[in-house]
Design an enzyme around this catalytic site. Structure first.
Site, PDB file in Angstrom:
ATOM      1  N   LYS A  68       0.802  -0.906   0.408  1.00 51.84           N
ATOM      2  CA  LYS A  68      -0.465  -0.292  -0.326  1.00 51.84           C
ATOM      3  C   LYS A  68       0.688   1.312   0.045  1.00 51.84           C
ATOM      4  CE  LYS A  68      -3.781  -1.898   2.173  1.00 51.84           C
ATOM      5  NZ  LYS A  68      -3.251  -3.192   2.707  1.00 51.84           N
ATOM      6  N   THR A 121     -10.995  -1.100   4.837  1.00 53.91           N
ATOM      7  CA  THR A 121     -11.771  -1.073   4.917  1.00 53.91           C
ATOM      8  C   THR A 121     -12.461  -1.026   7.037  1.00 53.91           C
ATOM      9  OG1 THR A 121     -10.533  -3.509   4.997  1.00 53.91           O
ATOM     10  CG2 THR A 121     -12.020  -2.661   3.291  1.00 53.91           C
ATOM     11  N   ARG A 212      -6.174 -16.791   7.140  1.00 56.35           N
ATOM     12  CA  ARG A 212      -6.405 -17.786   8.352  1.00 56.35           C
ATOM     13  C   ARG A 212      -6.937 -18.631   7.886  1.00 56.35           C
ATOM     14  NH1 ARG A 212      -7.883 -12.268  12.043  1.00 56.35           N
ATOM     15  NH2 ARG A 212      -8.460 -11.213   9.664  1.00 56.35           N
TER      16      ARG A 212
END
Ligand code: C5P
Length: 237
Positions: A68, A121, A212
């Site tokens: 990012k 988010t 995960r």
């Protein structure tokens, strides 16, 4: 290659959110030929994981570098030029016009694709207000998606809940890459806006990023293959 031609199994990106290169290589070995696309983010990159990009690329795997980027244009440009040489396929940048423009210019003539993060988010309207923005999340995400498209950005990272709305804005040329994926019955962890693999694909996602639910599975390869098996019928639907 047109996005519709991407094989279902190549649409799964496994997020190597692991503490070091040893753990990452062990996971890659367990996943074997079932997984063709990996994501390397802050945790692994800053623990010496970046040399894995070249190693994976040399084995025919694709790598998404999720760092990012956001800095002055010249710094972004030089960073992207370096990353393009590493053999990576996707790189994220924050969706600021200067940053996106510099990244797109720097990746010209290479195989690297730039993905923009519209709005993180974890942000809601109050967080944006506290950070000095006058737009709420929905308006800012839409404005940045439009800017990204005009600037020639290759794709967007978005929550699966945003995929359908963004698809309407950017059409089918841009890739939509969605984290926040949870197979039915798996733990959400800290993700709030989650979708199953098949629903995310049906909503318009091109690639699913999953960490995960695969990394913590008793059998990671079986977990990855179960997700891939959900992708194919959802593409047809
Ligand atoms: O473990 P989990 O499946 O939630 O992992 C999702 C991955 O996608 C993590 O590496 C997370 O940092 C990343 N990600 C995300 N939401 C974003 C952008 C990236 O969950 N908006």
């Amino acid at each position: 290659m047109p996005l519709s031609d991407i094989a279902p199994r190549d649409r799964l990106i496994v997020s190597l959110d692991l503490p070091g290169i040893e753990q990452a290589e062990a996971m890659i070995a367990r996943l074997g030929d079932s997984v063709s696309f990996y994501k390397i983010g802050y945790q692994l990159a800053y623990a010496g994981g970046l040399p894995l990009v070249r190693k994976l690329a040399d084995k025919g795997k694709k790598v998404f570098i999720d760092l990012k980027l956001h800095d002055i244009g010249n710094t972004v440009k030089r960073g992207v030029e370096s990353i393009a040489k590493s053999g990576a396929t996707f790189l994220t940048v924050h969706g600021y016009p200067q940053t996106m423009k510099a990244a797109v210019e720097a990746r010209q003539g290479t195989n690297l694709k730039i993905l923009a993060v519209t709005v993180l988010t974890s942000y809601d309207d109050a967080d944006l207000h506290a950070a000095g923005y006058r737009f709420g999340v929905a308006d800012l995400a839409e404005a940045r998606a439009q800017q990204a498209q005009v600037l020639g950005v290759d794709g967007l990272v978005c929550s699966p809940e945003e995929a359908a709305a963004l698809r309407k804005i950017v059409g089918h040329q841009m890739r939509l890459v969605t984290p926040g994926i949870r197979p039915a019955g798996s733990a959400a962890g800290d993700q709030k806006r989650i979708m199953t693999p098949s629903r995310a694909i049906a909503a318009g996602a091109d690639y699913l990023v999953v960490g995960r639910p695969i990394l913590e599975a008793a059998d990671p390869r079986a977990a990855a293959e179960a997700i891939q098996a959900e992708i194919a019928p959802a593409l047809v639907a």
